[in-house]
Scaffold this active site. Sequence first.
Site, PDB file in Angstrom:
ATOM      1  N   GLY A  50       0.754  -1.056   0.041  1.00 27.70           N
ATOM      2  CA  GLY A  50      -0.037   0.058  -0.025  1.00 27.70           C
ATOM      3  C   GLY A  50       0.916   1.330   0.061  1.00 27.70           C
ATOM      4  O   GLY A  50       0.481   2.272  -0.597  1.00 27.70           O
ATOM      5  N   THR A  51       1.855   1.349   0.729  1.00 23.94           N
ATOM      6  CA  THR A  51       3.018   2.435   0.656  1.00 23.94           C
ATOM      7  C   THR A  51       3.494   2.874  -0.452  1.00 23.94           C
ATOM      8  O   THR A  51       3.103   4.007  -0.907  1.00 23.94           O
ATOM      9  CB  THR A  51       3.894   2.380   1.775  1.00 23.94           C
ATOM     10  OG1 THR A  51       3.518   1.905   3.161  1.00 23.94           O
ATOM     11  CG2 THR A  51       4.923   3.422   1.905  1.00 23.94           C
ATOM     12  N   ASN A 128      -8.236   3.783   8.536  1.00 28.35           N
ATOM     13  CA  ASN A 128      -7.554   2.768   9.285  1.00 28.35           C
ATOM     14  C   ASN A 128      -7.541   2.797  10.831  1.00 28.35           C
ATOM     15  O   ASN A 128      -7.670   1.626  11.561  1.00 28.35           O
ATOM     16  CB  ASN A 128      -6.227   2.471   8.828  1.00 28.35           C
ATOM     17  CG  ASN A 128      -5.361   3.563   8.995  1.00 28.35           C
ATOM     18  OD1 ASN A 128      -5.798   4.689   8.269  1.00 28.35           O
ATOM     19  ND2 ASN A 128      -4.385   3.833   9.577  1.00 28.35           N
ATOM     20  N   HIS A 180      -1.928  -7.762   2.907  1.00 28.07           N
ATOM     21  CA  HIS A 180      -1.936  -8.078   3.836  1.00 28.07           C
ATOM     22  C   HIS A 180      -3.308  -7.560   4.628  1.00 28.07           C
ATOM     23  O   HIS A 180      -3.454  -8.191   5.708  1.00 28.07           O
ATOM     24  CB  HIS A 180      -0.771  -7.945   4.703  1.00 28.07           C
ATOM     25  CG  HIS A 180      -0.456  -6.525   5.011  1.00 28.07           C
ATOM     26  ND1 HIS A 180      -0.756  -5.993   6.260  1.00 28.07           N
ATOM     27  CD2 HIS A 180      -0.057  -5.347   4.277  1.00 28.07           C
ATOM     28  CE1 HIS A 180      -0.533  -4.756   6.579  1.00 28.07           C
ATOM     29  NE2 HIS A 180       0.165  -4.385   5.101  1.00 28.07           N
ATOM     30  N   THR A 216      11.702  -6.880 -10.388  1.00 29.56           N
ATOM     31  CA  THR A 216      11.631  -8.393 -10.674  1.00 29.56           C
ATOM     32  C   THR A 216      10.188  -8.530 -10.035  1.00 29.56           C
ATOM     33  O   THR A 216       9.954  -8.263  -8.773  1.00 29.56           O
ATOM     34  CB  THR A 216      12.528  -9.081 -10.220  1.00 29.56           C
ATOM     35  OG1 THR A 216      13.665  -8.913 -10.989  1.00 29.56           O
ATOM     36  CG2 THR A 216      12.008 -10.868 -10.538  1.00 29.56           C
ATOM     37  N   CYS A 308       0.988   1.170  12.153  1.00 30.61           N
ATOM     38  CA  CYS A 308       1.968   1.344  11.122  1.00 30.61           C
ATOM     39  C   CYS A 308       3.134   1.790  11.152  1.00 30.61           C
ATOM     40  O   CYS A 308       4.007   1.802  10.461  1.00 30.61           O
ATOM     41  CB  CYS A 308       1.168   1.946   9.788  1.00 30.61           C
ATOM     42  SG  CYS A 308      -0.352   1.114   9.202  1.00 30.61           S
TER      43      CYS A 308
END
Length: 369
Positions: A50-51, A128, A180, A216, A308
């Site tokens: 998300g970040t 959140n 997650h 990758t 967080c």
Amino acid sequence: MEPFLGDRYGNPSGAHPLARDAVRAVDEAREQVAELVGCRPGEVVFTSGGTEADNHAVTGGIPVRSGVPVCSAVEHPAVLEPVAALGGRTVAVDPLGRIDLDDLRAVLADIVDRGRTVGVVSVMAANNEVGTVNDLDAVADVVRDAAPHAVLHTDAVQAAPWLALDRVVAAADLASLSAHKFGGPKGVGVLVVRDGTVLAPLLRGGGQERDRRSGTTNVAGVAGLAAALIATAADRDATTLRISALRDRLADGLRATVPGLVETVAPDGDRAHLLPGLCHVTIDGVDSEPLLLLLEDAGVFASAASSCSSGAQQASHVLAALGPARPGTGSLRLSLGWDSTGVDVDAALAAVPVAVERIRSFASASVGD
Ligand code: PLP
């Protein structure tokens, strides 16, 4: 995920059969995610979480998007920090945590009046810390009207387990997800980039993800993200009903047994604007830190603000934005997930009143000393 960590450990950037196998897995995951969020596969960009998705959306990549970035005052730091670093503006929320649409309109008009343009408006689908859900269609109407060239981004990280994602994503040009939060692996996410949205790459290099996100691809992570999203969507309605009922029992029970406890963004007990999995309360005369320690001893792992950061409980920018706090109150955030049970709720209902009582009697004994 297991095959891609074992005998199918190919790099999708290669050209041999193992690589082609990995490419197929990533393509399949992309199609599955696209179907569940209601976009085209080509609009799904896999990220490290998300970040990264939020930073990419807010900055516009490298080079940075022109125009002033704007966000609500209660965004996650993954949005707030890049907005602040780029000299952006924040918009007020009401006491229930919903973005103030009048203030949004005023901030956008002010930027335009000063001869600047608005680059991006970022408003989270759901918060959140306190669980408030925003009306993104109403936000989109204001943005299209007051700053029609601005890109609209929504951080849908917390909304993903609970809300129909196609509706959330349809309202915005860009949307962030993180695996997650819906039972997938940590360190993998999605930025949905709707066709026609101008976005430079944030990570430049080998040109993966059609040149929008080099590096990758995390094949196992992407496969796990898609599998978790499929499972989440399949059970979402039933889970939402079950967990809302458990959350209501928890919140009602705490109100009944803990004097001086207020549901932070549902003071009158109306929770229609909240995610099912969050119960955020403030309690008179109780510090959050000893409360969390006592709850931990009782096997209830809770939080005061967001979890967080470094793990330290810092003053919450979300609570500050809701308005002045009642003096001498501490906050407590109890979260429920898809696997929470009635036994968990009973444990919290037993532990919280006892812990609060212990802290209060200790405080009054100290005053007596
Ligand atoms: N946005 C919100 C609303 C969050 O709650 C979080 C994490 O908790 C993030 C963004 C960051 O996501 P990630 O941990 O995947 O980088």
